[in-house]
Design a protein around this motif. Structure first.
Motif, PDB file in Angstrom:
ATOM      1  N   ASN A  59       0.810  -1.220   0.000  1.00 36.25           N
ATOM      2  CA  ASN A  59       0.000   0.000   0.000  1.00 36.25           C
ATOM      3  C   ASN A  59       0.842   1.268   0.000  1.00 36.25           C
ATOM      4  OD1 ASN A  59      -2.718   1.010  -0.012  1.00 36.25           O
ATOM      5  ND2 ASN A  59      -2.425   1.678   2.091  1.00 36.25           N
ATOM      6  N   ALA A  60       2.126   1.155   0.338  1.00 31.96           N
ATOM      7  CA  ALA A  60       3.016   2.312   0.325  1.00 31.96           C
ATOM      8  C   ALA A  60       3.401   2.632  -1.114  1.00 31.96           C
ATOM      9  CB  ALA A  60       4.261   2.034   1.165  1.00 31.96           C
ATOM     10  N   ILE A  61       3.092   3.844  -1.572  1.00 28.78           N
ATOM     11  CA  ILE A  61       3.432   4.224  -2.945  1.00 28.78           C
ATOM     12  C   ILE A  61       4.941   4.395  -3.056  1.00 28.78           C
ATOM     13  CG2 ILE A  61       3.191   6.010  -4.705  1.00 28.78           C
ATOM     14  CD1 ILE A  61       0.390   6.547  -3.639  1.00 28.78           C
ATOM     15  N   PRO A  62       5.597   3.721  -4.002  1.00 31.96           N
ATOM     16  CA  PRO A  62       7.067   3.796  -4.095  1.00 31.96           C
ATOM     17  C   PRO A  62       7.531   5.146  -4.618  1.00 31.96           C
ATOM     18  CG  PRO A  62       6.173   2.523  -5.930  1.00 31.96           C
ATOM     19  CD  PRO A  62       5.015   2.823  -5.012  1.00 31.96           C
ATOM     20  N   PRO A  63       8.536   5.736  -3.976  1.00 36.46           N
ATOM     21  CA  PRO A  63       9.129   6.955  -4.539  1.00 36.46           C
ATOM     22  C   PRO A  63       9.932   6.599  -5.781  1.00 36.46           C
ATOM     23  CG  PRO A  63      10.426   6.178  -2.682  1.00 36.46           C
ATOM     24  CD  PRO A  63       9.224   5.282  -2.759  1.00 36.46           C
ATOM     25  N   GLY A 305      -1.858  16.015 -10.989  1.00 36.97           N
ATOM     26  CA  GLY A 305      -1.425  15.717  -9.635  1.00 36.97           C
ATOM     27  C   GLY A 305      -1.479  14.242  -9.297  1.00 36.97           C
ATOM     28  N   THR A 306      -2.188  13.480 -10.141  1.00 39.91           N
ATOM     29  CA  THR A 306      -2.326  12.043  -9.902  1.00 39.91           C
ATOM     30  C   THR A 306      -1.418  11.221 -10.807  1.00 39.91           C
ATOM     31  OG1 THR A 306      -4.637  12.392  -9.281  1.00 39.91           O
ATOM     32  CG2 THR A 306      -3.962  10.130  -9.766  1.00 39.91           C
ATOM     33  N   PHE A 307      -1.460  11.502 -12.116  1.00 41.45           N
ATOM     34  CA  PHE A 307      -0.733  10.683 -13.090  1.00 41.45           C
ATOM     35  C   PHE A 307       0.398  11.427 -13.803  1.00 41.45           C
ATOM     36  CE2 PHE A 307      -5.188   8.921 -13.319  1.00 41.45           C
ATOM     37  CZ  PHE A 307      -4.926   7.783 -12.587  1.00 41.45           C
ATOM     38  N   GLY A 308       0.528  12.725 -13.573  1.00 42.84           N
ATOM     39  CA  GLY A 308       1.524  13.524 -14.272  1.00 42.84           C
ATOM     40  C   GLY A 308       2.946  13.233 -13.841  1.00 42.84           C
ATOM     41  N   ASP A 309       3.893  14.054 -14.319  1.00 42.57           N
ATOM     42  CA  ASP A 309       5.318  13.812 -14.081  1.00 42.57           C
ATOM     43  C   ASP A 309       5.679  13.782 -12.600  1.00 42.57           C
ATOM     44  OD1 ASP A 309       5.750  13.633 -16.775  1.00 42.57           O
ATOM     45  OD2 ASP A 309       6.427  15.706 -17.004  1.00 42.57           O
ATOM     46  N   LYS A 310       4.915  14.492 -11.780  1.00 40.05           N
ATOM     47  CA  LYS A 310       5.163  14.478 -10.338  1.00 40.05           C
ATOM     48  C   LYS A 310       3.930  14.011  -9.574  1.00 40.05           C
ATOM     49  CE  LYS A 310       8.689  18.115 -10.491  1.00 40.05           C
ATOM     50  NZ  LYS A 310       9.124  19.435  -9.964  1.00 40.05           N
ATOM     51  N   GLY A 311       3.087  13.240 -10.252  1.00 37.97           N
ATOM     52  CA  GLY A 311       1.828  12.794  -9.658  1.00 37.97           C
ATOM     53  C   GLY A 311       2.000  11.729  -8.598  1.00 37.97           C
ATOM     54  N   ASP A 312       0.956  11.556  -7.790  1.00 35.06           N
ATOM     55  CA  ASP A 312       1.001  10.611  -6.680  1.00 35.06           C
ATOM     56  C   ASP A 312       0.889   9.155  -7.116  1.00 35.06           C
ATOM     57  OD1 ASP A 312       1.197  12.657  -4.808  1.00 35.06           O
ATOM     58  OD2 ASP A 312      -0.979  12.851  -4.632  1.00 35.06           O
ATOM     59  N   LEU A 313       0.230   8.902  -8.251  1.00 37.68           N
ATOM     60  CA  LEU A 313      -0.009   7.514  -8.676  1.00 37.68           C
ATOM     61  C   LEU A 313       0.685   7.205 -10.001  1.00 37.68           C
ATOM     62  CD1 LEU A 313      -3.770   6.774  -7.817  1.00 37.68           C
ATOM     63  CD2 LEU A 313      -1.718   6.105  -6.576  1.00 37.68           C
ATOM     64  N   ARG A 314       1.958   7.534 -10.078  1.00 37.67           N
ATOM     65  CA  ARG A 314       2.705   7.190 -11.298  1.00 37.67           C
ATOM     66  C   ARG A 314       3.137   5.737 -11.303  1.00 37.67           C
ATOM     67  NH1 ARG A 314       7.454  11.245 -10.984  1.00 37.67           N
ATOM     68  NH2 ARG A 314       6.920  11.104  -8.774  1.00 37.67           N
ATOM     69  N   PHE A 315       3.410   5.187 -10.108  1.00 39.34           N
ATOM     70  CA  PHE A 315       3.928   3.824 -10.007  1.00 39.34           C
ATOM     71  C   PHE A 315       3.231   3.091  -8.869  1.00 39.34           C
ATOM     72  CE2 PHE A 315       7.417   6.310 -11.821  1.00 39.34           C
ATOM     73  CZ  PHE A 315       7.789   5.526 -12.905  1.00 39.34           C
ATOM     74  N   PHE A 316       3.195   1.766  -8.993  1.00 42.83           N
ATOM     75  CA  PHE A 316       2.662   0.901  -7.948  1.00 42.83           C
ATOM     76  C   PHE A 316       3.678  -0.196  -7.654  1.00 42.83           C
ATOM     77  CE2 PHE A 316      -1.050   2.322 -10.403  1.00 42.83           C
ATOM     78  CZ  PHE A 316      -1.810   2.912  -9.404  1.00 42.83           C
ATOM     79  N   THR A 395       5.781  -0.933 -11.040  1.00 46.79           N
ATOM     80  CA  THR A 395       5.123  -0.929 -12.341  1.00 46.79           C
ATOM     81  C   THR A 395       4.425   0.405 -12.571  1.00 46.79           C
ATOM     82  OG1 THR A 395       4.736  -3.302 -12.116  1.00 46.79           O
ATOM     83  CG2 THR A 395       3.450  -2.153 -13.804  1.00 46.79           C
ATOM     84  N   PRO A 396       4.580   1.026 -13.755  1.00 44.18           N
ATOM     85  CA  PRO A 396       3.876   2.270 -14.031  1.00 44.18           C
ATOM     86  C   PRO A 396       2.366   2.053 -14.110  1.00 44.18           C
ATOM     87  CG  PRO A 396       4.996   1.486 -16.001  1.00 44.18           C
ATOM     88  CD  PRO A 396       5.436   0.607 -14.877  1.00 44.18           C
ATOM     89  N   THR A 397       1.609   3.089 -13.851  1.00 40.58           N
ATOM     90  CA  THR A 397       0.152   3.004 -13.804  1.00 40.58           C
ATOM     91  C   THR A 397      -0.449   2.357 -15.042  1.00 40.58           C
ATOM     92  OG1 THR A 397       0.080   4.974 -12.406  1.00 40.58           O
ATOM     93  CG2 THR A 397      -1.962   4.363 -13.519  1.00 40.58           C
ATOM     94  N   LYS A 398       0.073   2.697 -16.191  1.00 43.11           N
ATOM     95  CA  LYS A 398      -0.516   2.198 -17.435  1.00 43.11           C
ATOM     96  C   LYS A 398      -0.456   0.688 -17.548  1.00 43.11           C
ATOM     97  CE  LYS A 398       3.684   2.753 -20.224  1.00 43.11           C
ATOM     98  NZ  LYS A 398       3.821   1.316 -20.595  1.00 43.11           N
ATOM     99  N   ASP A 399       0.405   0.061 -16.745  1.00 41.56           N
ATOM    100  CA  ASP A 399       0.565  -1.398 -16.826  1.00 41.56           C
ATOM    101  C   ASP A 399       0.129  -2.117 -15.552  1.00 41.56           C
ATOM    102  OD1 ASP A 399       1.803  -1.143 -19.374  1.00 41.56           O
ATOM    103  OD2 ASP A 399       3.713  -0.692 -18.410  1.00 41.56           O
ATOM    104  N   ALA A 400      -0.371  -1.390 -14.559  1.00 43.21           N
ATOM    105  CA  ALA A 400      -0.632  -1.991 -13.241  1.00 43.21           C
ATOM    106  C   ALA A 400      -2.120  -2.157 -12.963  1.00 43.21           C
ATOM    107  CB  ALA A 400      -0.001  -1.134 -12.158  1.00 43.21           C
ATOM    108  N   PHE A 401      -2.501  -3.331 -12.506  1.00 40.16           N
ATOM    109  CA  PHE A 401      -3.834  -3.590 -11.955  1.00 40.16           C
ATOM    110  C   PHE A 401      -4.965  -3.238 -12.909  1.00 40.16           C
ATOM    111  CE2 PHE A 401      -1.471  -2.093  -7.929  1.00 40.16           C
ATOM    112  CZ  PHE A 401      -0.870  -3.336  -7.775  1.00 40.16           C
TER     113      PHE A 401
END
Length: 406
Positions: A59-63, A305-316, A395-401
């Motif tokens: 559940n911890a979003i990876p930096p 702010g979610t999926f952009g270059d500095k967004g919170d959900l770029r990776f899982f 994994t980047p958002t586009k490929d995760a879950f």
């Protein structure tokens, strides 16, 4: 060991950053991992003895760094960020519903998002029945009934279903957000784990270049070489060790890949069956594919702010690389006086690069010795059956879950 024990002034020294990058490259090479997805666990991280403790790691979003110290209490976590996301999406075909609701639409949204405690989803009937109950208490009868009829038309859309799942699982205020694999699954995977791996690092020859990784050269970290007192003296030791040749030889008797994702559907598993599904990939997909105000409300969080270059959900974090039966030998060519040897020996008992774990904790055993020239060798081991997280697959958002599929 707490994070505060390991922090050293906000960022790692350049010397330890270089060693960390070298260790990362050695682990990738020795274990056959992919630098396009692998993130190294920093410190000694165990998955815990319960499924819920294991889920906190996922559940911890990876930096965006090649290394990560997992802090389950970190603010930036997947489930709460996901909850804010689905709460900020506009239901499809909701124009008639909003028009019928008028000023009551904002009150309904506020009730869903900010009620304390969060509203309980009725069974059966779901969120549609919840709305029916709410409108009967809060709206004029004719307008409320018309809104209920309009809401029936949109309630089976992606966004209402996502909201219904989220609220049924307790929303953001309460309730464990489960994932779809358990500690028992991890034990089974490790019992069938692949053959052992060996890692060799030589500070004089191993590359510290991590620019060709998924994190593009970023190396996070908060450690000195030893987990000793933060002082000029300890910094001197770190620099002395780093200035000389350092080698690390590690063997992992068992290595396994444990894959896990957010719970999206009810499960027949005796453990997972006790938890409510909370994730709806179609909602993340809708949000990811549409950067506009037809899908996103005019309030934060935004697409950028979610999926952009500095967004919170770029990776899982989609998988963990777990090892068992660990033996490491750290050897330095630096020469230390008898007094320095005593100080370093004491420090080694509470942790040494690259695992930083106290002797006796989690089964670790340390042996510290110096040769006649004052050169040190530290041997650290943890027995088979004790699981250590070596790192994660990011994994980047586009490929995760299923969240970013076109």
């Amino acid at each position: 060991m707490t994070a505060s024990t390991l922090v050293r002034g906000g960022e790692a020294t350049e010397a330890v950053k270089t060693l960390t990058a070298q260790w990362y490259n050695a682990v990738v090479e020795g274990c056959g991992l992919d630098r396009n997805t692998f993130q190294l666990a920093q410190g000694f991280i165990q998955p815990g003895v319960t499924s819920e403790s294991l889920w906190k790691i996922f559940n911890a979003i990876p930096p965006v760094t090649v290394t990560h110290y997992w802090n389950p209490a970190q603010i930036n976590n997947f489930s709460s960020t996901y909850g804010a996301l689905v709460s900020n999406l506009v239901p499809q075909d909701s124009g008639e519903f909003q028009q019928t609701m008028g000023d009551y639409y904002a009150r309904w949204q506020n009730y869903l998002q900010h009620s304390t405690p969060p509203p309980t989803i009725p069974k059966p009937g779901g969120i549609l029945e919840l709305f029916n109950q709410w409108q009967q208490l809060n709206m004029p009868p004719e307008q409320g009934q018309a809104a209920y009829t309009a809401y029936q038309q949109v309630s089976q859309g992606v966004v209402p279903i996502a909201m219904q799942k989220w609220l049924a699982a307790g929303g953001g205020a309460s309730g464990t957000k489960a994932y779809n694999a358990t500690v028992e699954d991890l034990k089974r995977i490790m019992s069938q784990g692949g053959p052992g791996k060996s890692v060799h690092m030589d500070s004089s020859t191993t590359s510290s270049d991590v620019t060709n990784t998924w994190a593009k050269g970023e190396v996070g970290g908060f450690y000195e070489f030893f987990v000793g007192e933060a002082s000029v003296e300890w910094k001197k030791y770190t620099e002395k060790i780093s200035a000389s040749k350092l080698t690390i030889d590690a063997t992992f008797k068992t290595i396994g890949t444990f894959t896990c994702g957010p719970l999206a559907e009810p499960s027949t598993d005796p453990i997972l069956g006790q938890y409510v599904p909370w994730y709806h990939s179609a909602a993340v997909n809708l949000a990811y594919q549409n950067n506009n105000y037809y899908v996103w409300k005019h309030t934060p969080p935004t697409w950028d702010g979610t999926f952009g270059d500095k967004g919170d959900l770029r990776f899982f974090t989609t998988s963990l690389i777990v090892v068992s039966g660990v033996d490491t030998t750290v050897s330095s060519e630096a020469s230390f006086s008898e007094q320095e040897q005593e100080e370093l020996t004491a420090s080694a008992q509470v942790g040494v690069f690259p695992f930083f774990e106290a002797k006796g904790s989690g089964g670790w055993n340390h042996k510290f010795k110096f040769d006649d020239s004052g050169r040190m060798t530290v041997s650290c081991s943890v027995p088979p059956g004790v699981f250590v997280i070596l790192g994660a697959i990011v994994t980047p958002t586009k490929d995760a879950f299923g969240g970013g599929q076109a």
